[in-house]
Design a protein around this motif. Structure first.
Motif, PDB file in Angstrom:
ATOM      1  N   LYS A  32       0.829  -1.209   0.000  1.00  0.00           N
ATOM      2  CA  LYS A  32       0.000   0.000   0.000  1.00  0.00           C
ATOM      3  C   LYS A  32       0.863   1.257   0.000  1.00  0.00           C
ATOM      4  CE  LYS A  32      -3.996  -1.998   2.431  1.00  0.00           C
ATOM      5  NZ  LYS A  32      -4.800  -1.946   3.681  1.00  0.00           N
ATOM      6  N   ILE A  33       1.943   1.235   0.773  1.00  0.00           N
ATOM      7  CA  ILE A  33       2.843   2.388   0.809  1.00  0.00           C
ATOM      8  C   ILE A  33       3.478   2.595  -0.558  1.00  0.00           C
ATOM      9  CG2 ILE A  33       5.006   3.268   1.791  1.00  0.00           C
ATOM     10  CD1 ILE A  33       4.232   1.906   4.426  1.00  0.00           C
ATOM     11  N   GLY A  34       3.879   1.503  -1.202  1.00  0.00           N
ATOM     12  CA  GLY A  34       4.443   1.606  -2.536  1.00  0.00           C
ATOM     13  C   GLY A  34       3.468   2.204  -3.532  1.00  0.00           C
ATOM     14  N   ARG A  35       2.208   1.758  -3.449  1.00  0.00           N
ATOM     15  CA  ARG A  35       1.195   2.302  -4.362  1.00  0.00           C
ATOM     16  C   ARG A  35       0.931   3.769  -4.068  1.00  0.00           C
ATOM     17  NH1 ARG A  35      -1.038  -3.036  -3.751  1.00  0.00           N
ATOM     18  NH2 ARG A  35      -2.386  -2.353  -2.045  1.00  0.00           N
ATOM     19  N   LEU A  36       0.970   4.150  -2.802  1.00  0.00           N
ATOM     20  CA  LEU A  36       0.788   5.549  -2.418  1.00  0.00           C
ATOM     21  C   LEU A  36       1.865   6.430  -3.053  1.00  0.00           C
ATOM     22  CD1 LEU A  36      -0.869   7.521  -0.607  1.00  0.00           C
ATOM     23  CD2 LEU A  36       0.762   7.027   1.221  1.00  0.00           C
ATOM     24  N   ALA A  37       3.044   5.855  -3.234  1.00  0.00           N
ATOM     25  CA  ALA A  37       4.153   6.602  -3.839  1.00  0.00           C
ATOM     26  C   ALA A  37       4.139   6.543  -5.363  1.00  0.00           C
ATOM     27  CB  ALA A  37       5.478   6.077  -3.312  1.00  0.00           C
ATOM     28  N   GLY A  38       3.121   5.885  -5.939  1.00  0.00           N
ATOM     29  CA  GLY A  38       2.980   5.872  -7.384  1.00  0.00           C
ATOM     30  C   GLY A  38       3.466   4.627  -8.090  1.00  0.00           C
ATOM     31  N   LEU A  39       3.878   3.594  -7.345  1.00  0.00           N
ATOM     32  CA  LEU A  39       4.315   2.348  -7.960  1.00  0.00           C
ATOM     33  C   LEU A  39       3.104   1.495  -8.326  1.00  0.00           C
ATOM     34  CD1 LEU A  39       7.254   1.525  -5.526  1.00  0.00           C
ATOM     35  CD2 LEU A  39       7.489   2.131  -7.928  1.00  0.00           C
ATOM     36  N   ASP A  40       3.135   0.869  -9.494  1.00  0.00           N
ATOM     37  CA  ASP A  40       2.023   0.007  -9.867  1.00  0.00           C
ATOM     38  C   ASP A  40       2.255  -1.410  -9.345  1.00  0.00           C
ATOM     39  OD1 ASP A  40       3.547  -1.571 -11.856  1.00  0.00           O
ATOM     40  OD2 ASP A  40       3.477   0.248 -13.055  1.00  0.00           O
ATOM     41  N   ASN A  41       1.217  -2.222  -9.381  1.00  0.00           N
ATOM     42  CA  ASN A  41       1.289  -3.563  -8.794  1.00  0.00           C
ATOM     43  C   ASN A  41       2.349  -4.429  -9.452  1.00  0.00           C
ATOM     44  OD1 ASN A  41      -0.722  -3.147  -6.866  1.00  0.00           O
ATOM     45  ND2 ASN A  41      -2.363  -3.695  -8.285  1.00  0.00           N
ATOM     46  N   ASP A  42       2.476  -4.352 -10.773  1.00  0.00           N
ATOM     47  CA  ASP A  42       3.471  -5.174 -11.462  1.00  0.00           C
ATOM     48  C   ASP A  42       4.888  -4.813 -11.033  1.00  0.00           C
ATOM     49  OD1 ASP A  42       1.475  -6.506 -12.814  1.00  0.00           O
ATOM     50  OD2 ASP A  42       1.686  -5.354 -14.679  1.00  0.00           O
ATOM     51  N   SER A  43       5.147  -3.530 -10.899  1.00  0.00           N
ATOM     52  CA  SER A  43       6.482  -3.090 -10.460  1.00  0.00           C
ATOM     53  C   SER A  43       6.765  -3.547  -9.038  1.00  0.00           C
ATOM     54  CB  SER A  43       6.592  -1.569 -10.554  1.00  0.00           C
ATOM     55  OG  SER A  43       6.470  -1.122 -11.891  1.00  0.00           O
ATOM     56  N   LEU A  44       5.780  -3.403  -8.170  1.00  0.00           N
ATOM     57  CA  LEU A  44       5.948  -3.830  -6.781  1.00  0.00           C
ATOM     58  C   LEU A  44       6.245  -5.321  -6.690  1.00  0.00           C
ATOM     59  CD1 LEU A  44       3.081  -1.805  -5.080  1.00  0.00           C
ATOM     60  CD2 LEU A  44       5.523  -1.581  -4.588  1.00  0.00           C
ATOM     61  N   GLU A  45       5.497  -6.125  -7.420  1.00  0.00           N
ATOM     62  CA  GLU A  45       5.702  -7.570  -7.358  1.00  0.00           C
ATOM     63  C   GLU A  45       7.066  -7.954  -7.904  1.00  0.00           C
ATOM     64  OE1 GLU A  45       3.774  -9.627  -5.584  1.00  0.00           O
ATOM     65  OE2 GLU A  45       2.892  -7.684  -5.141  1.00  0.00           O
ATOM     66  N   ALA A  46       7.476  -7.295  -8.990  1.00  0.00           N
ATOM     67  CA  ALA A  46       8.791  -7.585  -9.557  1.00  0.00           C
ATOM     68  C   ALA A  46       9.901  -7.279  -8.554  1.00  0.00           C
ATOM     69  CB  ALA A  46       8.997  -6.780 -10.838  1.00  0.00           C
ATOM     70  N   CYS A  47       9.761  -6.165  -7.834  1.00  0.00           N
ATOM     71  CA  CYS A  47      10.768  -5.800  -6.833  1.00  0.00           C
ATOM     72  C   CYS A  47      10.757  -6.771  -5.657  1.00  0.00           C
ATOM     73  CB  CYS A  47      10.524  -4.381  -6.342  1.00  0.00           C
ATOM     74  SG  CYS A  47      10.876  -3.100  -7.574  1.00  0.00           S
ATOM     75  N   LEU A  48       9.586  -7.077  -5.150  1.00  0.00           N
ATOM     76  CA  LEU A  48       9.478  -7.944  -3.984  1.00  0.00           C
ATOM     77  C   LEU A  48       9.906  -9.380  -4.276  1.00  0.00           C
ATOM     78  CD1 LEU A  48       6.120  -6.662  -2.470  1.00  0.00           C
ATOM     79  CD2 LEU A  48       8.356  -6.583  -1.344  1.00  0.00           C
TER      80      LEU A  48
END
Length: 221
Positions: free
Chosen positions: A152-168
């Motif tokens: 949620k914090i990542g999305r608040l900063a403008g990251l999309d779900n695909d980018s977040l999952e790739a990073c995690l």
């Protein structure tokens, strides 16, 4: 927070391994600490890790902070003294500030992977959000709930779900980050967080007034 080192990372990895195996792959990051805990047995190129820096490259004073995103004292520093230091010394070109993560647990590692996900440009802004919300996301429940709050914090900063999952899910990056932190912490004898290296000298956490006096002494003013 005072626990440190490879032995702790290995213990976390062993404890976490069975948990990850029982979870759906879509709900949690890959098991990064399992690989990272034994990174000393393999060649890991830590030169790929980007240093997160604020301030002038040629500033007369360099401060390196070692901090964990799950450390309450680190959150307090970033909510208080850090903001004043940034205003008075970092933004004015007197201090080069380097932030280095310490990983005492998988939650701090996950937070770091979120903070680094958008690159250096957004790193410190994301770090501010992570520290500001620490009391909420770090106590959200189990691993699934905690990583959900970090997303949620990542999305608040403008990251999309695909980018977040790739990073995690980047287990190689996680292993490299933990090896990098261990190398740096061993070099500087870091045993607690937050700890600071000011022009090569180790300094413990302290008030803004004490930091100001220390910096001014280094500046000769």
């Amino acid at each position: 927070m005072t626990r440190f080192g490879t032995i702790f990372s290995a213990a976390v990895a062993l404890a976490a391994g069975g948990y990850w195996l029982s979870q759906p792959q879509s709900s949690l990051p890959s098991n990064p600490l399992v690989g990272a805990a034994y990174a000393q047995e393999t060649e890991v190129d830590t030169s790929t890790i980007i240093e997160m820096v604020q301030g002038a490259e040629d500033a007369p004073v360099e401060i390196i902070e070692y901090a964990s995103y799950t450390c309450p004292h680190c959150a307090a520093f970033h909510e208080g003294p850090y903001k004043q230091l940034k205003k008075d010394f970092i933004d004015t070109g007197k201090v080069k500030f380097v932030y280095r993560e310490v990983y005492f647990d998988r939650y701090g590692l996950w937070a770091s992977m979120i903070a680094r996900c958008a690159g250096p440009e957004k790193f410190f802004g994301l770090s501010d959000l992570i520290y500001a919300g620490q009391s909420d996301w770090a106590r959200a429940g189990g691993p699934t709930e905690i990583v959900g709050e970090l997303r949620k914090i990542g999305r608040l900063a403008g990251l999309d779900n695909d980018s977040l999952e790739a990073c995690l899910q980047d287990a190689n990056k996680a292993q490299t980050l933990v090896t990098w932190y261990q190398e740096n912490a061993e070099e500087h004898g870091i045993e607690s967080t937050p700890s600071f290296i000011v022009n090569g000298k180790k300094v413990s956490n302290q008030s803004y007034a004490d930091f100001k006096a220390l910096i001014e002494a280094e500046l000769g003013s």
